[in-house]
Design a protein around this motif. Sequence first.
Motif, PDB file in Angstrom:
ATOM      1  N   PRO A 174      16.402 -52.787 117.392  1.00  0.00           N
ATOM      2  CA  PRO A 174      16.477 -52.250 118.752  1.00  0.00           C
ATOM      3  C   PRO A 174      17.850 -52.472 119.375  1.00  0.00           C
ATOM      4  N   GLU A 175      18.508 -53.586 119.084  1.00  0.00           N
ATOM      5  CA  GLU A 175      19.837 -53.861 119.667  1.00  0.00           C
ATOM      6  C   GLU A 175      20.829 -52.802 119.185  1.00  0.00           C
ATOM      7  N   ILE A 176      20.797 -52.537 117.890  1.00  0.00           N
ATOM      8  CA  ILE A 176      21.725 -51.548 117.333  1.00  0.00           C
ATOM      9  C   ILE A 176      21.459 -50.174 117.937  1.00  0.00           C
ATOM     10  N   MET A 177      20.208 -49.845 118.122  1.00  0.00           N
ATOM     11  CA  MET A 177      19.850 -48.486 118.556  1.00  0.00           C
ATOM     12  C   MET A 177      20.035 -48.279 120.065  1.00  0.00           C
ATOM     13  N   ALA A 178      20.373 -49.350 120.769  1.00  0.00           N
ATOM     14  CA  ALA A 178      20.394 -49.260 122.238  1.00  0.00           C
ATOM     15  C   ALA A 178      21.258 -48.122 122.775  1.00  0.00           C
ATOM     16  N   GLY A 179      22.474 -47.960 122.239  1.00  0.00           N
ATOM     17  CA  GLY A 179      23.354 -46.920 122.807  1.00  0.00           C
ATOM     18  C   GLY A 179      23.373 -45.639 122.000  1.00  0.00           C
ATOM     19  N   VAL A 180      22.390 -45.453 121.127  1.00  0.00           N
ATOM     20  CA  VAL A 180      22.450 -44.327 120.185  1.00  0.00           C
ATOM     21  C   VAL A 180      21.686 -43.117 120.731  1.00  0.00           C
ATOM     22  N   ASP A 181      22.398 -41.991 120.854  1.00  0.00           N
ATOM     23  CA  ASP A 181      21.755 -40.756 121.328  1.00  0.00           C
ATOM     24  C   ASP A 181      21.151 -39.948 120.179  1.00  0.00           C
ATOM     25  N   GLY A 182      21.768 -40.080 118.995  1.00  0.00           N
ATOM     26  CA  GLY A 182      21.306 -39.249 117.882  1.00  0.00           C
ATOM     27  C   GLY A 182      21.483 -39.938 116.546  1.00  0.00           C
ATOM     28  N   ILE A 183      20.662 -39.513 115.594  1.00  0.00           N
ATOM     29  CA  ILE A 183      20.724 -40.066 114.234  1.00  0.00           C
ATOM     30  C   ILE A 183      21.234 -38.976 113.299  1.00  0.00           C
ATOM     31  N   HIS A 184      22.106 -39.396 112.388  1.00  0.00           N
ATOM     32  CA  HIS A 184      22.643 -38.471 111.394  1.00  0.00           C
ATOM     33  C   HIS A 184      22.334 -39.024 110.012  1.00  0.00           C
ATOM     34  N   PHE A 185      21.901 -38.136 109.099  1.00  0.00           N
ATOM     35  CA  PHE A 185      21.894 -38.547 107.689  1.00  0.00           C
ATOM     36  C   PHE A 185      22.332 -37.366 106.851  1.00  0.00           C
ATOM     37  N   HIS A 186      23.052 -37.667 105.777  1.00  0.00           N
ATOM     38  CA  HIS A 186      23.496 -36.631 104.838  1.00  0.00           C
ATOM     39  C   HIS A 186      23.193 -37.197 103.467  1.00  0.00           C
ATOM     40  N   ASN A 187      22.271 -36.568 102.753  1.00  0.00           N
ATOM     41  CA  ASN A 187      21.775 -37.208 101.533  1.00  0.00           C
ATOM     42  C   ASN A 187      21.691 -36.261 100.349  1.00  0.00           C
ATOM     43  N   LEU A 188      22.139 -35.011 100.539  1.00  0.00           N
ATOM     44  CA  LEU A 188      21.911 -34.012  99.490  1.00  0.00           C
ATOM     45  C   LEU A 188      23.207 -33.378  99.011  1.00  0.00           C
ATOM     46  N   CYS A 189      23.144 -32.745  97.856  1.00  0.00           N
ATOM     47  CA  CYS A 189      24.285 -32.007  97.319  1.00  0.00           C
ATOM     48  C   CYS A 189      23.749 -30.844  96.502  1.00  0.00           C
ATOM     49  N   GLU A 190      23.937 -29.646  96.988  1.00  0.00           N
ATOM     50  CA  GLU A 190      23.468 -28.420  96.300  1.00  0.00           C
ATOM     51  C   GLU A 190      21.989 -28.517  95.986  1.00  0.00           C
ATOM     52  N   GLN A 191      21.172 -29.005  96.953  1.00  0.00           N
ATOM     53  CA  GLN A 191      19.783 -29.259  96.588  1.00  0.00           C
ATOM     54  C   GLN A 191      18.773 -28.339  97.265  1.00  0.00           C
ATOM     55  N   ASP A 192      17.567 -28.370  96.709  1.00  0.00           N
ATOM     56  CA  ASP A 192      16.454 -27.579  97.210  1.00  0.00           C
ATOM     57  C   ASP A 192      15.805 -28.283  98.397  1.00  0.00           C
ATOM     58  N   PHE A 193      14.689 -27.707  98.842  1.00  0.00           N
ATOM     59  CA  PHE A 193      13.991 -28.262 100.001  1.00  0.00           C
ATOM     60  C   PHE A 193      13.346 -29.622  99.704  1.00  0.00           C
ATOM     61  N   GLU A 194      12.772 -29.774  98.523  1.00  0.00           N
ATOM     62  CA  GLU A 194      11.962 -30.965  98.243  1.00  0.00           C
ATOM     63  C   GLU A 194      12.722 -32.291  98.444  1.00  0.00           C
ATOM     64  N   PRO A 195      13.953 -32.416  97.962  1.00  0.00           N
ATOM     65  CA  PRO A 195      14.680 -33.678  98.210  1.00  0.00           C
ATOM     66  C   PRO A 195      14.905 -33.954  99.702  1.00  0.00           C
ATOM     67  N   LEU A 196      15.018 -32.903 100.508  1.00  0.00           N
ATOM     68  CA  LEU A 196      15.146 -33.117 101.961  1.00  0.00           C
ATOM     69  C   LEU A 196      13.841 -33.702 102.500  1.00  0.00           C
ATOM     70  N   HIS A 197      12.748 -33.121 102.046  1.00  0.00           N
ATOM     71  CA  HIS A 197      11.437 -33.577 102.488  1.00  0.00           C
ATOM     72  C   HIS A 197      11.229 -35.044 102.111  1.00  0.00           C
ATOM     73  N   ALA A 198      11.581 -35.372 100.862  1.00  0.00           N
ATOM     74  CA  ALA A 198      11.406 -36.752 100.380  1.00  0.00           C
ATOM     75  C   ALA A 198      12.308 -37.715 101.164  1.00  0.00           C
TER      76      ALA A 198
END
Length: 392
Positions: A174-198
Amino acid sequence: MQTRAGDPGAFAQFDLERVDSPAFVVDAARLRANLQVLAEIRDAADIKVLAALKAFSMWSVAPIIGEYLDGVCTSGLWEARLASEFYDGEIATYSAAYKPEELDEVCRLSDHVIFNSPGQMERAALILESARAAGQDFDVGLRINPMHPTGEVPRYDPSSPGSRLGFPVDQLTPEIMAGVDGIHFHNLCEQDFEPLHATWDKVFDAIEPWFGQLKWINMGGGHHITRADYQRDELIEFLRDTKEDTGAEIYLEPGEAVALDAGILVGTILDTGFNEVPVAVADISATCHMPDVIEAPYRPAMLGESGDPETPAVRIGGPSCLAGDVIGDYRIPGGAEIGKRFAFLDQAHYSMVKTNTFNGVPLPSIWLWDSETDQLDLVKEFDYTAFRDRLS
Ligand SMILES: Cc1ncc(COP(=O)(O)O)c(C=O)c1O
């Protein structure tokens, strides 16, 4: 790495002699078709889509991108400057690390300023505060690392063990998240839908406590949405559900999908020989013009490559001194003769942005073709000064 693009599209009809060599040729019609797909998904799912400049920043086509998408995402100050100078819409900036002296301008140019770690966010607190006090309006985001590897090649997988990219999702507090307006993640490379879902399944539980606080969730790039067999309906349903479940605006920031199969790199055979196998030297270099061929590594598809086993495969390499400056073994249509033009497919993204002048090898010129009207324009050519002026 196996590339899943390489559809020649209208380039099958393009006369390679119409441009100089080496040259990138980008098809505006194919670019528009890709953007149309992305805009349809954006509208159907009621989300926002930004184009990732790191993949494709041919700024002469910025007005076309602005007709379809909500803005661009940038990788730091210089891309943010390019974005503000040429592109329409929102600017979301994420850098693995900002220098303190860059941050004020990054805040001024960007709608979202996304940090890689809570430590950086904390050290930037005073700068962010004074930027806001000066009237700058931006959200602060935190990139998390989902710790869920999905990629074929660890080098392209931000969730690889030991990765520096993003804050490990299991360490959020909670301390870390206190000033955070948005979350970003980038986890894919040339991938289909399923890895995003997972990936989302993994991320969901960790960030659920902050649904309600989060204004937006940015799911990064790597979605191969404009590839013909991508699961677009599943993606739309997922995005709609996610928006409803989280109460947050959802962002995607594809790069490759914007320019997928929208450009070729034209080259010329300069010399041929034989050393156990047929070899050829071209004016296209893997190391200078298509570094991902060596880095990924991957074998780019050749426009109209002959499938005839009678045509001998020729090992094509660049004019540089690097022994490994080899693009691959290809059956050039009509054979590898000196002066012969040829082209590699799917070179608009991650090639044009990565070119360099190692060995003084000339940079490819940049052409814009519209396959619907056949209009062809030289956008930019580079001379010796491009090499000279980046050295001293
Ligand atoms: C943070 C971030 N966003 C977006 C992208 C664009 O990814 P792609 O071009 O694979 O869609 C990347 C690529 O590395 C990235 O690192």
